[in-house]
Design a protein around this motif. Sequence first.
Motif, PDB file in Angstrom:
ATOM      1  N   LEU A  52       0.826  -1.206   0.000  1.00 31.43           N
ATOM      2  CA  LEU A  52       0.000   0.000   0.000  1.00 31.43           C
ATOM      3  C   LEU A  52       0.860   1.256   0.000  1.00 31.43           C
ATOM      4  CD1 LEU A  52      -2.810  -1.072   2.508  1.00 31.43           C
ATOM      5  CD2 LEU A  52      -2.974  -0.899   0.013  1.00 31.43           C
ATOM      6  N   LEU A  53       1.922   1.233   0.801  1.00 27.13           N
ATOM      7  CA  LEU A  53       2.812   2.393   0.840  1.00 27.13           C
ATOM      8  C   LEU A  53       3.545   2.567  -0.488  1.00 27.13           C
ATOM      9  CD1 LEU A  53       4.338   2.034   4.426  1.00 27.13           C
ATOM     10  CD2 LEU A  53       2.659   3.723   3.653  1.00 27.13           C
ATOM     11  N   TYR A  54       3.915   1.455  -1.133  1.00 32.38           N
ATOM     12  CA  TYR A  54       4.655   1.524  -2.393  1.00 32.38           C
ATOM     13  C   TYR A  54       3.788   2.076  -3.519  1.00 32.38           C
ATOM     14  CZ  TYR A  54       7.780   0.098  -6.164  1.00 32.38           C
ATOM     15  OH  TYR A  54       8.611   0.093  -7.256  1.00 32.38           O
ATOM     16  N   PRO A  58       5.330   8.674  -5.367  1.00 37.29           N
ATOM     17  CA  PRO A  58       6.549   9.104  -4.661  1.00 37.29           C
ATOM     18  C   PRO A  58       6.571  10.612  -4.442  1.00 37.29           C
ATOM     19  CG  PRO A  58       7.038   8.518  -6.938  1.00 37.29           C
ATOM     20  CD  PRO A  58       5.623   8.099  -6.697  1.00 37.29           C
ATOM     21  N   LYS A  59       7.220  11.007  -3.391  1.00 35.24           N
ATOM     22  CA  LYS A  59       7.326  12.416  -3.042  1.00 35.24           C
ATOM     23  C   LYS A  59       8.554  13.023  -3.713  1.00 35.24           C
ATOM     24  CE  LYS A  59       7.535  15.513   0.958  1.00 35.24           C
ATOM     25  NZ  LYS A  59       7.623  15.577   2.442  1.00 35.24           N
ATOM     26  N   LEU A  60       8.396  14.229  -4.250  1.00 28.28           N
ATOM     27  CA  LEU A  60       9.496  14.897  -4.938  1.00 28.28           C
ATOM     28  C   LEU A  60      10.612  15.240  -3.956  1.00 28.28           C
ATOM     29  CD1 LEU A  60      10.695  16.236  -7.475  1.00 28.28           C
ATOM     30  CD2 LEU A  60       9.458  18.317  -6.845  1.00 28.28           C
ATOM     31  N   ASP A  61      11.826  14.847  -4.336  1.00 27.82           N
ATOM     32  CA  ASP A  61      13.016  15.158  -3.546  1.00 27.82           C
ATOM     33  C   ASP A  61      14.041  15.790  -4.487  1.00 27.82           C
ATOM     34  OD1 ASP A  61      15.223  15.338  -1.957  1.00 27.82           O
ATOM     35  OD2 ASP A  61      15.202  13.251  -1.278  1.00 27.82           O
ATOM     36  N   ASN A 105       8.075   2.586 -13.604  1.00 24.25           N
ATOM     37  CA  ASN A 105       8.638   3.232 -12.412  1.00 24.25           C
ATOM     38  C   ASN A 105       9.693   2.387 -11.715  1.00 24.25           C
ATOM     39  OD1 ASN A 105       7.188   1.227 -11.116  1.00 24.25           O
ATOM     40  ND2 ASN A 105       5.522   2.591 -10.495  1.00 24.25           N
ATOM     41  N   ALA A 106      10.134   1.307 -12.366  1.00 25.85           N
ATOM     42  CA  ALA A 106      11.121   0.439 -11.719  1.00 25.85           C
ATOM     43  C   ALA A 106      12.117  -0.110 -12.736  1.00 25.85           C
ATOM     44  CB  ALA A 106      10.432  -0.697 -10.981  1.00 25.85           C
ATOM     45  N   VAL A 107      12.723   0.788 -13.500  1.00 32.70           N
ATOM     46  CA  VAL A 107      13.793   0.373 -14.408  1.00 32.70           C
ATOM     47  C   VAL A 107      15.081   0.287 -13.597  1.00 32.70           C
ATOM     48  CG1 VAL A 107      15.114   0.964 -16.470  1.00 32.70           C
ATOM     49  CG2 VAL A 107      12.664   1.456 -16.378  1.00 32.70           C
ATOM     50  N   TRP A 108      15.665  -0.892 -13.527  1.00 28.54           N
ATOM     51  CA  TRP A 108      16.830  -1.095 -12.668  1.00 28.54           C
ATOM     52  C   TRP A 108      18.083  -0.481 -13.288  1.00 28.54           C
ATOM     53  CZ3 TRP A 108      16.302  -2.406  -7.816  1.00 28.54           C
ATOM     54  CH2 TRP A 108      15.133  -3.072  -7.421  1.00 28.54           C
ATOM     55  N   VAL A 109      18.883   0.104 -12.422  1.00 28.17           N
ATOM     56  CA  VAL A 109      20.133   0.749 -12.824  1.00 28.17           C
ATOM     57  C   VAL A 109      21.283  -0.204 -12.532  1.00 28.17           C
ATOM     58  CG1 VAL A 109      21.662   2.716 -12.478  1.00 28.17           C
ATOM     59  CG2 VAL A 109      19.177   3.022 -12.358  1.00 28.17           C
ATOM     60  N   ASP A 110      22.116  -0.436 -13.530  1.00 35.56           N
ATOM     61  CA  ASP A 110      23.263  -1.330 -13.383  1.00 35.56           C
ATOM     62  C   ASP A 110      24.549  -0.520 -13.500  1.00 35.56           C
ATOM     63  OD1 ASP A 110      25.026  -3.425 -13.260  1.00 35.56           O
ATOM     64  OD2 ASP A 110      24.623  -4.162 -15.292  1.00 35.56           O
ATOM     65  N   PHE A 136      12.169   2.520  -0.103  1.00 33.54           N
ATOM     66  CA  PHE A 136      11.168   1.446  -0.107  1.00 33.54           C
ATOM     67  C   PHE A 136      10.738   1.187   1.329  1.00 33.54           C
ATOM     68  CE2 PHE A 136       9.702  -2.895   0.203  1.00 33.54           C
ATOM     69  CZ  PHE A 136       8.851  -2.998  -0.890  1.00 33.54           C
ATOM     70  N   PRO A 137       9.442   1.080   1.616  1.00 35.84           N
ATOM     71  CA  PRO A 137       8.329   1.188   0.661  1.00 35.84           C
ATOM     72  C   PRO A 137       7.920   2.624   0.350  1.00 35.84           C
ATOM     73  CG  PRO A 137       7.480   0.685   2.818  1.00 35.84           C
ATOM     74  CD  PRO A 137       8.974   0.698   2.966  1.00 35.84           C
ATOM     75  N   ILE A 138       8.345   3.574   1.195  1.00 30.66           N
ATOM     76  CA  ILE A 138       8.034   4.977   0.925  1.00 30.66           C
ATOM     77  C   ILE A 138       9.054   5.504  -0.074  1.00 30.66           C
ATOM     78  CG2 ILE A 138       7.799   7.265   1.923  1.00 30.66           C
ATOM     79  CD1 ILE A 138       7.052   5.947   4.560  1.00 30.66           C
ATOM     80  N   ARG A 139       8.583   5.884  -1.252  1.00 33.46           N
ATOM     81  CA  ARG A 139       9.492   6.254  -2.335  1.00 33.46           C
ATOM     82  C   ARG A 139       9.643   7.765  -2.465  1.00 33.46           C
ATOM     83  NH1 ARG A 139       7.086   3.984  -7.517  1.00 33.46           N
ATOM     84  NH2 ARG A 139       5.186   4.797  -6.553  1.00 33.46           N
TER      85      ARG A 139
END
Length: 303
Positions: A52-54, A58-61, A105-110, A136-139
Amino acid sequence: MARRNNEKNESKPMSEKIVVETEERSIWSVFAGMVMVFLGIMLVIVGIIALLLYRVDPKLDKTLPVPALTVLPANTSAHALTIRGSVEKEIKRVAVYVNDKEVENAVWVDNGNFKYEYQIDKEGNYKLQVASISGFPIRKVSEKSAVMAVNVDWTAPAKDVAVGYKKEVDTKTLSVTGKTEAFATVVVYNNDAKYIGKADKDGKFSVSVPLAMGQNNFDIEVRDEAGNSVKLDQPIVATRVSGSINGNGSTTGPDLPESAGELEAAMAFLAGNKLMSTFGLLALIVLLANGSLVALKMRKYSV
């Protein structure tokens, strides 16, 4: 007395001992099972809360690093866009936006690099952006990258290209002109030899091709900026002749001047000027003769 007790214990049946041990094991099994069930329930509850939190936006940072996109061609005929880029190694995921809409929203960075394939379903202009995702879980999400615009074009240029050239020349090269799609590439080729020109913003182009003696045949291919191409149905057929053409060489194509008769007109003009010069010379001779006669008469009378 002790001996009697030992004998009494030894005299207990074996089945009674087994029943006691089984009851003790059953109690521990039930306890362990209850603990496992409790832990399972807690894990499910934690998972639901995390999910639910995920799912919360997401909040702007603004302190998070902003990813950078690798430059793509401004025009393409591809059916998928390969979105690549780089970001600080501390970032493990990025979000991808197409036309201001989040598509992933979840493209992994390598190791600081990321890659995402976006499938195209129709032609048009596409605005691409990416942003860093953290937590995670708060983005938290960074600011979006600069917009990269890509035009997707699957339509080939039209075949009705206005092409102009002289069919017969006495020069070593032939100028092929015309009008097509703006900024298109025009390729005039003969076997393996290719001669390339570029149309301007109005679609006008000019390509110079070398000629061999006799008949020369060329084909024309037009490619737009996205890479779509079309071959024109009508080939170029031009003949190079020896000597000098007196202006009767034929031309083809719109907006090309006809040269026939120009040399004859020039010759007629020069001939007219020569005739006028002859009359002027005769008039001068007559004037000088009259002047001489007048001078002789005046001298005679004076004597």
